[in-house]
Design a protein around this motif. Structure first.
Motif: not given
Length: 194
Positions: A74-78, A118-126, A131-136, A183-187
């Motif tokens: 869900y998250w990776a595809s977005r 923003p920056c978002a981390r995808l960790e095991g599905g969490m 999707g907000a400008a304030t993601d950390r 950093l923008r994304y972390v998986h």
């Protein structure tokens, strides 16, 4: 092969590959959402003399750290991991330094990490974002954990690096998207053993 993940076809819902033309290596993230056996797989391949020299895979499924293939899909595809124009690309050194700063932070809280906003981390599905400008990404980072034995695959064209790491005593992959040195994304993919 008659056993294991390679013994049968996989219905792949999502994949992304990094191509490291300098180190002759690739990394591929694969998400299988099949209800009978979901997986999230990270594979690094290294080449020498026109041949495959090494294939290393981290295969996660039920029982691994925060495992949720549907959430990962869900998250990776977005997310947007499109190629970055040549004039805006970071160098290999900048991309690796961002990944190293993140990894070093786990054992040294004085390290300055180039957090994006923003920056978002995808960790095991969490997912740490919405999707907000304030993601950390800087939330929930443990302390006193050495991330060692780092093996890199760097793709400057998409501003990404994957690092296979020994996360204390467990095998782990951290894949990063770096934009303008930040950093923008972390998986993450973490195999717990089970």
């Amino acid at each position: 092969m008659t056993t294991g993940v390679l013994s049968h076809p996989l219905n792949i819902a999502f994949n992304r590959s990094l191509l490291d033309t300098t180190a002759c290596a690739t990394y591929t993230e694969i998400v299988v959402t099949d209800a009978s056996h979901p997986y999230v797989i990270g594979t690094q391949m290294r080449f020498a003399d026109g041949k495959i020299a090494n294939i290393s895979s981290l295969v996660t499924d039920r029982g691994d750290w925060l495992f949720n293939a549907t959430g990962t899909y869900y998250w990776a595809s977005r997310e947007t991991w499109d190629p970055i124009s040549e004039e805006e690309r970071d160098s290999r050194e900048v991309i690796q330094a961002a990944a190293d700063a993140y990894a070093d932070l786990f054992n040294d809280k004085s390290v300055q990490v180039p957090w994006g906003s923003p920056c978002a981390r995808l960790e095991g599905g969490m997912y740490t974002g919405t999707g907000a400008a304030t993601d950390r990404c800087d939330v929930g980072v443990p302390n006193g954990v050495a991330l060692t034995n780092r093996r890199y695959v760097i793709d400057e064209t998409i501003g990404a690096v994957d690092v296979f790491i020994d996360f204390a005593t467990v095998p782990d992959s951290h894949e990063f998207r770096v934009e303008n040195g930040k950093l923008r994304y972390v998986h993450t993919i973490t195999v717990m053993g089970g």
